[in-house]
Motif scaffolding. Structure first.
Motif, PDB file in Angstrom:
ATOM      1  N   UNK A  24       0.840  -1.195   0.000  1.00 43.27           N
ATOM      2  CA  UNK A  24       0.000   0.000   0.000  1.00 43.27           C
ATOM      3  C   UNK A  24       0.874   1.244   0.000  1.00 43.27           C
ATOM      4  N   UNK A  25       0.647   2.122  -0.965  1.00 42.77           N
ATOM      5  CA  UNK A  25       1.419   3.339  -1.075  1.00 42.77           C
ATOM      6  C   UNK A  25       2.803   3.148  -1.669  1.00 42.77           C
ATOM      7  N   UNK A  26       3.098   1.914  -2.091  1.00 35.11           N
ATOM      8  CA  UNK A  26       4.433   1.616  -2.588  1.00 35.11           C
ATOM      9  C   UNK A  26       4.460   1.166  -4.029  1.00 35.11           C
ATOM     10  N   UNK A  27       5.552   0.504  -4.399  1.00 35.85           N
ATOM     11  CA  UNK A  27       5.779   0.078  -5.774  1.00 35.85           C
ATOM     12  C   UNK A  27       6.325  -1.343  -5.794  1.00 35.85           C
ATOM     13  N   UNK A  28       6.213  -1.987  -6.936  1.00 34.80           N
ATOM     14  CA  UNK A  28       6.906  -3.245  -7.175  1.00 34.80           C
ATOM     15  C   UNK A  28       7.874  -3.009  -8.325  1.00 34.80           C
ATOM     16  N   UNK A  68       7.016  -2.325 -12.213  1.00 28.38           N
ATOM     17  CA  UNK A  68       6.040  -3.210 -12.866  1.00 28.38           C
ATOM     18  C   UNK A  68       4.675  -3.147 -12.191  1.00 28.38           C
ATOM     19  N   UNK A  69       4.593  -2.473 -11.059  1.00 25.52           N
ATOM     20  CA  UNK A  69       3.299  -2.316 -10.394  1.00 25.52           C
ATOM     21  C   UNK A  69       3.323  -1.048  -9.551  1.00 25.52           C
ATOM     22  N   UNK A  70       2.259  -0.267  -9.667  1.00 23.07           N
ATOM     23  CA  UNK A  70       2.123   0.973  -8.903  1.00 23.07           C
ATOM     24  C   UNK A  70       0.891   0.871  -8.031  1.00 23.07           C
ATOM     25  N   UNK A  71       1.051   1.035  -6.738  1.00 24.11           N
ATOM     26  CA  UNK A  71      -0.071   0.940  -5.810  1.00 24.11           C
ATOM     27  C   UNK A  71      -1.051   2.082  -6.039  1.00 24.11           C
ATOM     28  N   UNK A  72      -2.320   1.835  -5.726  1.00 18.35           N
ATOM     29  CA  UNK A  72      -3.355   2.853  -5.873  1.00 18.35           C
ATOM     30  C   UNK A  72      -2.989   4.107  -5.094  1.00 18.35           C
ATOM     31  N   UNK A  73      -3.167   5.240  -5.735  1.00 12.73           N
ATOM     32  CA  UNK A  73      -2.924   6.510  -5.062  1.00 12.73           C
ATOM     33  C   UNK A  73      -1.508   7.022  -5.156  1.00 12.73           C
ATOM     34  N   UNK A  74      -0.584   6.217  -5.665  1.00  9.76           N
ATOM     35  CA  UNK A  74       0.798   6.664  -5.799  1.00  9.76           C
ATOM     36  C   UNK A  74       0.932   7.467  -7.086  1.00  9.76           C
ATOM     37  N   UNK A  75       1.417   8.693  -6.966  1.00 13.59           N
ATOM     38  CA  UNK A  75       1.533   9.571  -8.118  1.00 13.59           C
ATOM     39  C   UNK A  75       3.001   9.807  -8.478  1.00 13.59           C
ATOM     40  N   UNK A 119      18.442  -8.869  -4.154  1.00 12.94           N
ATOM     41  CA  UNK A 119      18.983 -10.056  -4.801  1.00 12.94           C
ATOM     42  C   UNK A 119      17.808 -10.993  -5.062  1.00 12.94           C
ATOM     43  N   UNK A 120      16.926 -10.540  -5.915  1.00 10.66           N
ATOM     44  CA  UNK A 120      15.679 -11.241  -6.205  1.00 10.66           C
ATOM     45  C   UNK A 120      15.132 -10.717  -7.522  1.00 10.66           C
ATOM     46  N   UNK A 121      14.200 -11.445  -8.091  1.00  9.69           N
ATOM     47  CA  UNK A 121      13.618 -10.996  -9.354  1.00  9.69           C
ATOM     48  C   UNK A 121      12.774  -9.743  -9.178  1.00  9.69           C
ATOM     49  N   UNK A 122      12.153  -9.605  -8.009  1.00  8.29           N
ATOM     50  CA  UNK A 122      11.321  -8.444  -7.725  1.00  8.29           C
ATOM     51  C   UNK A 122      11.580  -7.956  -6.307  1.00  8.29           C
ATOM     52  N   UNK A 123      11.420  -6.638  -6.102  1.00  9.13           N
ATOM     53  CA  UNK A 123      11.543  -6.070  -4.771  1.00  9.13           C
ATOM     54  C   UNK A 123      10.335  -5.166  -4.520  1.00  9.13           C
ATOM     55  N   UNK A 124       9.736  -5.326  -3.348  1.00  8.37           N
ATOM     56  CA  UNK A 124       8.618  -4.479  -2.943  1.00  8.37           C
ATOM     57  C   UNK A 124       9.186  -3.215  -2.296  1.00  8.37           C
ATOM     58  N   UNK A 125       8.816  -2.068  -2.834  1.00  6.69           N
ATOM     59  CA  UNK A 125       9.324  -0.786  -2.333  1.00  6.69           C
ATOM     60  C   UNK A 125       8.306  -0.208  -1.357  1.00  6.69           C
ATOM     61  N   UNK A 126       8.678  -0.041  -0.092  1.00  7.95           N
ATOM     62  CA  UNK A 126       7.709   0.424   0.905  1.00  7.95           C
ATOM     63  C   UNK A 126       7.270   1.870   0.685  1.00  7.95           C
ATOM     64  N   UNK A 127       6.090   2.172   1.180  1.00  8.99           N
ATOM     65  CA  UNK A 127       5.511   3.508   1.033  1.00  8.99           C
ATOM     66  C   UNK A 127       6.449   4.594   1.549  1.00  8.99           C
ATOM     67  N   UNK A 128       7.105   4.339   2.675  1.00  8.01           N
ATOM     68  CA  UNK A 128       7.943   5.374   3.277  1.00  8.01           C
ATOM     69  C   UNK A 128       9.127   5.730   2.382  1.00  8.01           C
ATOM     70  N   UNK A 129       9.659   4.755   1.656  1.00  9.54           N
ATOM     71  CA  UNK A 129      10.776   5.041   0.757  1.00  9.54           C
ATOM     72  C   UNK A 129      10.291   5.873  -0.427  1.00  9.54           C
ATOM     73  N   UNK A 130       9.089   5.576  -0.909  1.00  7.25           N
ATOM     74  CA  UNK A 130       8.516   6.366  -1.999  1.00  7.25           C
ATOM     75  C   UNK A 130       8.273   7.794  -1.532  1.00  7.25           C
TER      76      UNK A 130
END
Length: 348
Positions: A24-28, A68-75, A119-130
């Protein structure tokens, strides 16, 4: 997805784990390149006992990829954007964050420590970092591999700014690893007139010589480092001495190798069980020295380094020794820890 997870001391495993979703509020982000850091090697050896790391944990924090994915509300972000990820996740509210010193945040967390790394194919980026600006667009002219080593270079730039490196400075650097060589590259961009590099490994000195920004190399296992610096400076000492190696002895020597009113940067941290040194504080007193440390960097430093790369002021390709697919992680980590390489990159 394939990911490298640390489970304990010297227990790094390539595992097939579920792919995350954008929080939520983050990115993939699909990871395109993630460089091996010296802290990764230390964390594997110690089993992640530092900086509040929780296990099991996906390691890797010097990363670049595409959204590859943008959480709802992230601009401000779109699918397919090429981005670089900051490591530190600052709180944004403490005494230091409010002064722009997010690297010194009282409550900071980090990718690959409290959050799974890259060190993975995908990383979840937390809302606070965004929210705190830690997702940085990569210019088209900069490759993912080049972008993946912006983070360590940004730490170097932070250190150089703290040391106030400038025009016509003589800069002496102890340690010819990737960070030491990056210090030489950045010092030259900032206007250093002479760069002296000391290292006990002849192989690393030869690698440093190929970068062609170092004016004199000193094998400190065979030569007296302080004497060599004095020879190159007519007996005055260097304007700036940067200890980019985990050596207490080198930190002590730095006080003798620097000129009066010079700057000494303890850039490399010491092992926890050997972090105390004994110095003659009168040297600092009578030479009016400025002695300081360096810890991490900010998003501002990362953006400055990206600009240097984009404008071809520094060639990060010179720092990249080899890339490996994630399935060859053992060979990658062996090379990174051998002393025969600069930056080693994993392409998940």
């Amino acid at each position: 997805m394939l990911a490298l997870r640390l489970h304990g001391k010297s227990d790094l495993r390539l595992e097939d784990i579920p792919s995350p979703s954008a929080p939520k509020g983050g990115l993939l982000v699909k990871v395109r390149a993630c460089a091996i850091c010296g802290s990764d090697l230390r964390n594997i050896k110690a089993g992640g006992s530092s900086h509040g790391m929780t296990l099991p944990r996906v390691l890797g924090h010097e990363a670049a990829g595409e959204i590859v994915e943008v959480s709802d509300g992230v601009e401000g972000f779109n699918m397919g954007d090429r981005v670089l990820l900051s490591v530190t996740v600052p709180c944004g509210k403490c005494y230091y964050c409010l002064r722009g010193l997010t690297n010194l945040c009282d409550h900071k967390t980090a990718l690959s420590y409290q959050y799974d790394g890259s060190f993975a194919e995908y990383v979840a980026v937390p809302e606070q970092l965004v929210r705190t600006g830690g997702v940085i667009p990569i210019p088209e002219s900069v490759s993912f591999e080049q972008a993946s080593i912006v983070e360590p270079l940004s730490c170097v730039l932070n250190g150089q700014e703290l040391s106030n490196t400038g025009l016509n400075d003589v800069v002496a650097i102890v340690g010819a690893g990737p960070v030491g060589i990056a210090h030489a590259m950045i010092a030259r961009v900032l206007g250093a007139s002479k760069i002296i590099m000391a290292e006990i490994s002849q192989e690393r000195l030869e690698m440093a010589g190929k970068i062609k920004v170092v004016d004199r190399v000193v094998n400190s296992g065979k030569e007296d480092f302080v004497k060599a610096v004095m020879e190159e400076t007519r007996g005055h000492g260097a304007d700036v001495v940067i200890v980019a190696a985990p050596s207490g002895e080198a930190q002590v020597q730095a006080l003798s190798a620097v000129r009066k009113r010079g700057r000494v940067n303890f850039f490399g941290g010491l092992p926890k069980d050997r972090s105390t040194i004994t110095i003659d504080s009168n040297i600092i007193h009578y030479k009016e020295l400025f002695v300081h440390g360096t810890s991490d960097s900010t998003v501002v430093h990362m953006k400055k380094v990206l600009s240097l790369i984009e404008n071809k002021k520094i060639d990060t390709g010179l720092l990249i020794t080899r890339t490996f697919p994630i399935t060859q992680y053992k060979e990658a980590f062996d090379l990174a820890s051998s002393g025969r390489a600069l930056k080693v990159i994993i392409n998940p």
